[in-house]
Design an enzyme around this catalytic site. Structure first.
Site, mmCIF file in Angstrom:
data_model
loop_
_atom_site.group_PDB
_atom_site.id
_atom_site.type_symbol
_atom_site.label_atom_id
_atom_site.label_comp_id
_atom_site.label_asym_id
_atom_site.label_seq_id
_atom_site.Cartn_x
_atom_site.Cartn_y
_atom_site.Cartn_z
ATOM 1 N N ASP A 139 0.267 1.463 -1.489
ATOM 2 C CA ASP A 139 0.838 1.748 -0.181
ATOM 3 C C ASP A 139 2.295 1.324 -0.098
ATOM 4 O OD1 ASP A 139 1.214 2.126 2.535
ATOM 5 O OD2 ASP A 139 0.220 0.262 3.096
ATOM 6 N N ASP A 146 6.065 6.914 2.897
ATOM 7 C CA ASP A 146 4.866 6.083 3.027
ATOM 8 C C ASP A 146 3.659 6.737 2.359
ATOM 9 O OD1 ASP A 146 2.760 4.484 3.821
ATOM 10 O OD2 ASP A 146 3.358 4.367 5.917
#
Length: 432
Positions: A112, A284
């Site tokens: 992430d 992201d």
């Protein structure tokens, strides 16, 4: 003209092409087995992304963390997997890591770039306490005698901080900090954060920083390929795979916190959206949908015939859109990054089909009735768009874009830390 030449030189220097001077590891990414039905696909994508929007980027709540004392705080290719959704849709992507030495445990984690901590479920975090994962941390690491609380949208995840060893596709570090959560209403997956150190909620050093410290030949770069068909997805640590992409576009990071870059604008149906689309984006990998300024979203979908805005009660202030599923790719919106057009693929633009049930779930009864009336009158099948209006325009250096995996699947994405006088950057390569 100076900035054009600067970016051109950085594009060549920021990309490591499996050179002999650096160590590289490649990890396959897989997609999580899921029982999600087609009716649930759009709702799953919306809920998963709204939690990230709220906690990270100032939606319903910002992410906060406090320690116990009250203060804030060689190349490796790794296979990735992801949460597979119907009709070719895919959610977040996962890979495997090992934590511990005397009693090593394998964890499936989301890699992430929107966070910086390693977060795993603790041994006492049961399904009833919000932890569905089958593997729970055995608490064999060194307790740090402090804790971290993550505010995730309207929910919390509370955990104890540990230091333990970690191994990822043969790369090892013996002093990795992690947060073992005891209960959670929002953070359901194990997360391995790849954002910058100042985003660490626990105050501990991020995994990639520790791996670089423990492996001197590891190049300060990692790269993602998200397979659209659910296979072949990879995370490369310490470099990138030039056989997978062409025509790289390197964009300098404007602020080292998230992987933040400038968005020069957008086009819709070949026409510029105007200055309302200028802004700053977080790249992201842990968020599914792509969020853009609300005004820009209005202009984008105005150019797509028969598109319909709707709101979701779980995230006030966001505007979602339904559009005809058979919309031609010529209408797809394009992002302008470093002066170059970067379109979203027509397949990835589709976040899920809308029918009577799913329309009620995502937009309420009135929206569902509106969709049903148009479908009956014009025989149009509607889908939910993967682009959502959520931010103010012209917000200076504040984030007003989140480029999630629905956008990133169109590209091979390379994240390079500052080194040898060159700034941090994100490179988008066209897939071969």
């Amino acid at each position: 003209m100076l900035s054009i030449f600067l970016f051109a030189s950085l594009a060549a220097s920021a990309i490591n092409n499996y050179g002999t001077s650096a160590s590289t590891v490649v990890l396959d990414l897989q997609q999580n087995d899921a029982s999600t039905t087609q009716d649930d696909q759009l709702l799953t994508n919306i809920r998963g992304s709204l939690g990230q929007l709220s906690s990270r980027y100032g939606g319903a709540a910002r992410a906060l963390a406090f320690n116990a004392d009250g203060s804030s705080n060689g190349k490796s290719i790794l296979p990735l997997a992801g949460q597979q959704l119907p009709a070719g849709g895919y959610g977040v992507y996962y890979g495997n890591i090992t934590i511990g030495t005397s009693s090593p445990q394998n964890f499936k984690v989301v890699f992430d770039t929107g966070s910086s901590d390693l977060v795993v479920p603790d041994s006492d975090c049961s399904l009833s306490r919000g932890c569905p994962a089958s593997t729970k941390y055995n608490d064999k690491g060194i307790p740090q005698k402090n804790s971290t609380t993550i505010i995730y949208g309207s929910a919390n995840a509370n955990g104890t901080n540990y230091v333990d060893s970690i191994s990822i596709a043969g790369l090892e570090s013996s002093n990795q900090g992690l947060v073992a959560i005891h209960d959670s209403d929002g953070v359901q997956d194990a997360l391995l954060g790849l954002a910058f150190a100042n985003r660490s909620l626990s105050g501990m050093t991020p995994v990639f920083d520790n791996l670089r410290a423990a492996n001197a030949r590891l190049y300060p770069q990692f790269s993602f390929y998200f397979g659209r068909n659910g296979s072949g997805s990879q995370l490369t640590l310490g470099g990138n795979d030039t056989s997978m992409y062409q025509s790289p576009n390197t964009v300098l990071v404007t602020k080292e916190s998230y992987w933040q870059i400038a968005v020069d604008g957008m086009t819709a149906n070949g026409n510029s959206v105007g200055s309302i689309a200028e802004g700053q984006a977080a790249v992201d990998t842990g968020t599914i949908l792509t969020f853009i300024p609300t005004e820009a979203a209005t202009a984008v979908f105005k150019a797509i015939p028969n598109s319909i805005p709707y709101n979701n009660s779980e995230q006030p202030g966001t505007t979602f859109y339904a559009y005809p599923c058979d919309t031609d790719e010529s209408y797809m919106p394009t992002f302008i990054l470093n002066g170059r057009p970067m379109p979203i693929n027509v397949t990835d633009f589709n976040a899920g089909a809308l029918n009577q049930r799913s329309a009620v779930d995502v937009g309420g009864a009135a929206f569902a009735n509106q969709i049903a009336a148009i479908q009956e009158r014009q025989n149009i099948e509607f889908c939910g768009a993967a682009i959502v209006g959520a931010f103010k325009s012209n917000s200076g250096m504040d984030l007003n874009y989140v480029l999630g995996s629905t956008f990133l699947r169109s590209y091979y994405t390379i994240f390079t830390h500052a080194h040898n006088g060159h700034g941090s950057s994100v490179t988008f390569g066209e897939l071969k």
